[in-house]
Design a protein around this motif. Structure first.
Motif, PDB file in Angstrom:
ATOM      1  N   ALA A 150       0.827  -1.206   0.000  1.00 42.31           N
ATOM      2  CA  ALA A 150       0.000   0.000   0.000  1.00 42.31           C
ATOM      3  C   ALA A 150       0.865   1.262   0.000  1.00 42.31           C
ATOM      4  O   ALA A 150       0.549   2.243  -0.688  1.00 42.31           O
ATOM      5  CB  ALA A 150      -0.927  -0.004   1.215  1.00 42.31           C
ATOM      6  N   ILE A 151       1.967   1.223   0.729  1.00 41.29           N
ATOM      7  CA  ILE A 151       2.837   2.402   0.803  1.00 41.29           C
ATOM      8  C   ILE A 151       3.482   2.675  -0.549  1.00 41.29           C
ATOM      9  O   ILE A 151       3.483   3.812  -1.045  1.00 41.29           O
ATOM     10  CB  ILE A 151       3.918   2.203   1.885  1.00 41.29           C
ATOM     11  CG1 ILE A 151       3.270   2.109   3.269  1.00 41.29           C
ATOM     12  CG2 ILE A 151       4.928   3.342   1.847  1.00 41.29           C
ATOM     13  CD1 ILE A 151       4.240   1.822   4.384  1.00 41.29           C
ATOM     14  N   GLU A 152       4.027   1.626  -1.180  1.00 40.52           N
ATOM     15  CA  GLU A 152       4.660   1.805  -2.484  1.00 40.52           C
ATOM     16  C   GLU A 152       3.652   2.258  -3.534  1.00 40.52           C
ATOM     17  O   GLU A 152       3.971   3.082  -4.402  1.00 40.52           O
ATOM     18  CB  GLU A 152       5.324   0.505  -2.917  1.00 40.52           C
ATOM     19  CG  GLU A 152       6.544   0.118  -2.086  1.00 40.52           C
ATOM     20  CD  GLU A 152       7.173  -1.165  -2.567  1.00 40.52           C
ATOM     21  OE1 GLU A 152       6.691  -1.728  -3.577  1.00 40.52           O
ATOM     22  OE2 GLU A 152       8.150  -1.618  -1.944  1.00 40.52           O
ATOM     23  N   MET A 170       1.529   6.522  -6.971  1.00 42.76           N
ATOM     24  CA  MET A 170       0.405   7.321  -7.452  1.00 42.76           C
ATOM     25  C   MET A 170       0.737   8.815  -7.405  1.00 42.76           C
ATOM     26  O   MET A 170       0.446   9.565  -8.347  1.00 42.76           O
ATOM     27  CB  MET A 170      -0.841   7.029  -6.616  1.00 42.76           C
ATOM     28  CG  MET A 170      -2.062   7.841  -7.026  1.00 42.76           C
ATOM     29  SD  MET A 170      -3.566   7.300  -6.199  1.00 42.76           S
ATOM     30  CE  MET A 170      -3.867   5.746  -7.032  1.00 42.76           C
ATOM     31  N   ILE A 171       1.386   9.246  -6.314  1.00 43.69           N
ATOM     32  CA  ILE A 171       1.781  10.657  -6.200  1.00 43.69           C
ATOM     33  C   ILE A 171       2.815  11.009  -7.271  1.00 43.69           C
ATOM     34  O   ILE A 171       2.740  12.056  -7.915  1.00 43.69           O
ATOM     35  CB  ILE A 171       2.343  10.940  -4.792  1.00 43.69           C
ATOM     36  CG1 ILE A 171       1.237  10.765  -3.739  1.00 43.69           C
ATOM     37  CG2 ILE A 171       2.920  12.353  -4.718  1.00 43.69           C
ATOM     38  CD1 ILE A 171       1.732  10.823  -2.314  1.00 43.69           C
ATOM     39  N   ARG A 177       4.223  13.624 -12.421  1.00 44.89           N
ATOM     40  CA  ARG A 177       4.827  13.480 -13.742  1.00 44.89           C
ATOM     41  C   ARG A 177       3.856  13.933 -14.835  1.00 44.89           C
ATOM     42  O   ARG A 177       4.258  14.572 -15.807  1.00 44.89           O
ATOM     43  CB  ARG A 177       5.237  12.022 -13.961  1.00 44.89           C
ATOM     44  CG  ARG A 177       6.175  11.832 -15.150  1.00 44.89           C
ATOM     45  CD  ARG A 177       6.427  10.363 -15.394  1.00 44.89           C
ATOM     46  NE  ARG A 177       6.727   9.665 -14.154  1.00 44.89           N
ATOM     47  CZ  ARG A 177       6.439   8.394 -13.949  1.00 44.89           C
ATOM     48  NH1 ARG A 177       5.814   7.700 -14.891  1.00 44.89           N
ATOM     49  NH2 ARG A 177       6.754   7.819 -12.819  1.00 44.89           N
ATOM     50  N   TYR A 178       2.575  13.603 -14.655  1.00 51.54           N
ATOM     51  CA  TYR A 178       1.570  14.027 -15.645  1.00 51.54           C
ATOM     52  C   TYR A 178       1.455  15.557 -15.668  1.00 51.54           C
ATOM     53  O   TYR A 178       1.387  16.165 -16.740  1.00 51.54           O
ATOM     54  CB  TYR A 178       0.222  13.403 -15.300  1.00 51.54           C
ATOM     55  CG  TYR A 178      -0.878  13.770 -16.264  1.00 51.54           C
ATOM     56  CD1 TYR A 178      -0.978  13.155 -17.516  1.00 51.54           C
ATOM     57  CD2 TYR A 178      -1.813  14.745 -15.939  1.00 51.54           C
ATOM     58  CE1 TYR A 178      -1.970  13.498 -18.403  1.00 51.54           C
ATOM     59  CE2 TYR A 178      -2.822  15.101 -16.823  1.00 51.54           C
ATOM     60  CZ  TYR A 178      -2.898  14.466 -18.062  1.00 51.54           C
ATOM     61  OH  TYR A 178      -3.885  14.823 -18.941  1.00 51.54           O
ATOM     62  N   GLU A 179       1.445  16.168 -14.494  1.00 56.24           N
ATOM     63  CA  GLU A 179       1.372  17.623 -14.430  1.00 56.24           C
ATOM     64  C   GLU A 179       2.580  18.262 -15.121  1.00 56.24           C
ATOM     65  O   GLU A 179       2.457  19.283 -15.821  1.00 56.24           O
ATOM     66  CB  GLU A 179       1.307  18.081 -12.971  1.00 56.24           C
ATOM     67  CG  GLU A 179       0.006  17.711 -12.271  1.00 56.24           C
ATOM     68  CD  GLU A 179       0.020  18.080 -10.804  1.00 56.24           C
ATOM     69  OE1 GLU A 179       1.067  18.604 -10.338  1.00 56.24           O
ATOM     70  OE2 GLU A 179      -0.982  17.848 -10.112  1.00 56.24           O
ATOM     71  N   MET A 180       3.762  17.657 -14.926  1.00 52.72           N
ATOM     72  CA  MET A 180       4.972  18.184 -15.550  1.00 52.72           C
ATOM     73  C   MET A 180       4.897  18.099 -17.068  1.00 52.72           C
ATOM     74  O   MET A 180       5.255  19.048 -17.784  1.00 52.72           O
ATOM     75  CB  MET A 180       6.180  17.389 -15.049  1.00 52.72           C
ATOM     76  CG  MET A 180       7.512  17.820 -15.669  1.00 52.72           C
ATOM     77  SD  MET A 180       8.866  16.722 -15.208  1.00 52.72           S
ATOM     78  CE  MET A 180       8.363  15.217 -16.065  1.00 52.72           C
TER      79      MET A 180
END
Length: 252
Positions: free
Chosen positions: A213-215, A220-221, A226-229
């Motif tokens: 879950a942590i990975e 996801m973050i 990356r998409y925003e960039m």
């Protein structure tokens, strides 16, 4: 400018696909026997009439699944089973084909058919049918034993054997229904793997998902940023193109 647009555009599309994979993994962090999906990307040149040395696209590269084992969770329920080693449980898919799963929470429907998530479990002669109301137990080799309702231990009888398979180095491929299947033969036909006599089950235990879950949250973050960039790169390239056009217009 041309190169920036092609790279950012294709990268944004693959990032969206990766976000879908990560979200699917995260949604199944508590699903018994789930195998996380993998997603990789690689740079490829654009082909065809638009081919140009500066035009590079991004494509998915050999997507597959992570087959590492999940944690074993003791449940104490007789019909909860976990496969030891690299074995898989055979079930009948919706289309009638033989498929495989690591999920082991067995259920019995109103007709006595042994199921895993609504899919009939396959035995030596097809789907396994057990006596309704009987007390069931599962042996380490997958043999199902039943004591009819109202009977004592001396009435114990074998009612079937769960088919366990070992895909070996050939591995398995995930289908759209979430089940795994052996690679098709040269004619494109599905292959049913043979019973693996050495495979063993553990009763009263379920194998958990191998998704961390942590990975998954960190991924996801990372994918969202990356998409925003990439979208920012596309916006910047468009602004630069407009400024270049204005300069050319002024010179004209």
């Amino acid at each position: 400018m041309d190169r920036i647009l092609y790279t950012a555009m294709s990268g944004a599309k693959q990032t969206m696909d990766q976000q879908s994979v990560v979200s699917h993994n995260l949604a199944n962090v508590d699903t018994a026997g789930f195998r996380s999906q993998l997603h990789a990307m690689r740079a490829v040149p654009v082909q065809g009439e638009a081919a140009h040395a500066t035009r590079v696209s991004v494509a998915a590269s050999t997507p597959g699944s992570d087959f590492s084992p999940g944690n074993m969770m003791a449940t104490g329920r007789e019909l909860d089973v976990a496969v030891q080693g690299q074995g898989w449980i055979a079930v009948q898919a919706q289309d009638g084909s033989e498929a495989y799963t690591r999920r082991g929470d067995l259920q019995v429907d109103g007709d006595g058919i042994l199921l895993i998530t609504g899919k009939p479990v396959i035995g030596d002669g097809g789907p396994i049918i057990v006596p309704l109301g009987a007390e069931l137990s599962v042996g380490t080799d997958g043999t199902l034993s039943a004591i009819a309702e109202g009977q004592g231990p001396e009435a114990l009888v074998d009612v079937g054997r769960i088919k366990l398979v070992d895909p070996g180095e050939a591995g398995l491929m995930r289908g759209d229904d979430g089940l795994f299947r052996a690679a098709p033969n040269a004619e494109g036909e599905g292959i049913a793997l043979p019973q693996a006599e050495e495979m063993r089950l553990v009763s009263g235990v379920l194998e958990g998902s191998n998704v961390s879950a942590i990975e998954a949250m960190v991924s996801m973050i990372d994918v969202a940023r990356r998409y925003e960039m990439q979208m920012k790169v596309i916006s910047t390239a468009d602004e630069n193109a407009q400024r270049a056009n204005n300069l050319l217009s002024m010179q004209g």
